[in-house]
Design an enzyme around this catalytic site. Structure first.
Site, PDB file in Angstrom:
ATOM      1  N   HIS A 216       0.815   5.223   1.075  1.00  0.00           N
ATOM      2  CA  HIS A 216       0.135   6.222   1.903  1.00  0.00           C
ATOM      3  C   HIS A 216       0.116   7.556   1.142  1.00  0.00           C
ATOM      4  O   HIS A 216       1.164   7.991   0.638  1.00  0.00           O
ATOM      5  CB  HIS A 216       0.905   6.458   3.200  1.00  0.00           C
TER       6      HIS A 216
ATOM      7  N   HIS B 196       0.846  -1.198   0.000  1.00  0.00           N
ATOM      8  CA  HIS B 196       0.000   0.000   0.000  1.00  0.00           C
ATOM      9  C   HIS B 196       0.877   1.242   0.000  1.00  0.00           C
ATOM     10  O   HIS B 196       1.967   1.253   0.560  1.00  0.00           O
ATOM     11  CB  HIS B 196      -0.968   0.014   1.190  1.00  0.00           C
TER      12      HIS B 196
HETATM   13  P1  5GP Z   1       2.148   0.297   7.188  1.00  0.00           P
HETATM   14  O1  5GP Z   1       1.945  -1.195   7.011  1.00  0.00           O
HETATM   15  O2  5GP Z   1       2.492   0.998   5.914  1.00  0.00           O
HETATM   16  O3  5GP Z   1       3.138   0.620   8.276  1.00  0.00           O
HETATM   17  O4  5GP Z   1       0.819   0.949   7.681  1.00  0.00           O
HETATM   18  C1  5GP Z   1      -0.413   0.299   7.823  1.00  0.00           C
HETATM   19  C2  5GP Z   1      -1.471   1.375   7.926  1.00  0.00           C
HETATM   20  O5  5GP Z   1      -2.725   0.746   7.976  1.00  0.00           O
HETATM   21  C3  5GP Z   1      -1.369   2.268   9.185  1.00  0.00           C
HETATM   22  O6  5GP Z   1      -1.313   3.623   8.760  1.00  0.00           O
HETATM   23  C4  5GP Z   1      -2.648   1.966   9.963  1.00  0.00           C
HETATM   24  O7  5GP Z   1      -3.165   3.102  10.597  1.00  0.00           O
HETATM   25  C5  5GP Z   1      -3.571   1.435   8.883  1.00  0.00           C
HETATM   26  N1  5GP Z   1      -4.544   0.450   9.321  1.00  0.00           N
HETATM   27  C6  5GP Z   1      -4.328  -0.593  10.153  1.00  0.00           C
HETATM   28  N2  5GP Z   1      -5.438  -1.331  10.289  1.00  0.00           N
HETATM   29  C7  5GP Z   1      -6.383  -0.750   9.503  1.00  0.00           C
HETATM   30  C8  5GP Z   1      -7.752  -1.071   9.212  1.00  0.00           C
HETATM   31  O8  5GP Z   1      -8.333  -2.033   9.690  1.00  0.00           O
HETATM   32  N3  5GP Z   1      -8.395  -0.250   8.339  1.00  0.00           N
HETATM   33  C9  5GP Z   1      -7.791   0.845   7.777  1.00  0.00           C
HETATM   34  N4  5GP Z   1      -8.531   1.584   6.954  1.00  0.00           N
HETATM   35  N5  5GP Z   1      -6.516   1.169   8.030  1.00  0.00           N
HETATM   36  C10 5GP Z   1      -5.812   0.386   8.880  1.00  0.00           C
END
Ligand code: 5GP
Length: 140
Positions: free
Chosen positions: A105, A103
């Protein structure tokens, strides 16, 4: 490197098994709002194809996700009056990744306002619903 695990939370969102505040969908990409935004309007853009991160995604899917991220960045500026946009993308735990479906951001920024720490504050569902509605409309 570990292989893709289809039980990750974003795979469940893509399959419709868990809810999200969707802002964009086409045949190759999907985008929704982060539930713990680092700034108001923080969005996530995913390829629909199974990919853990930048290390296993196909170059075409990666390029496509960035095209969609650009559309969402422009819509964020329009909708939220952002002064800038931060793009982040993390790979593996050592690289800061927490959810293992690739993903990107897209974080709208206001001048002088610092990002909140990751996963620190859960946004109210009605706020996310309103932002998703505005972004979806701007993306049509
Ligand atoms: P990364 O894997 O890039 O560190 O970030 C994962 C992102 O997913 C974080 O910004 C967190 O806030 C978001 N996140 C985690 N669980 C959920 C969820 O169930 N739904 C949504 N919409 N975002 C999520």
């Amino acid at each position: 490197m570990p292989v893709y695990d289809p039980t990750n939370i974003f795979a469940k969102i893509l399959r419709g098994e868990l809810p999200c505040h969707k802002i964009y969908e086409d045949d190759k990409a999907f985008a929704f709002l982060d539930i713990m935004p680092r700034a108001s309007g923080h969005a996530l853009v995913l390829p629909k194809a199974a990919a853990r991160n930048i290390l296993d995604v196909s170059p075409d899917d990666l390029a496509y996700v960035m095209k969609v991220a650009q559309k969402i960045a422009k819509a964020s500026v329009e909708v939220f009056g952002a002064d800038g946009v931060t793009i982040q993308q993390f790979n593996e735990s050592a690289g800061g990744q927490v959810v293992f479906h690739l993903h990107v951001h897209v974080i709208p920024r206001k001048a002088g306002v610092a990002l909140k720490p990751p996963a620190s504050v859960k946004e109210a569902p009605d706020v996310l619903a309103d932002q998703a509605k505005q972004l979806s409309a701007a993306l049509k």
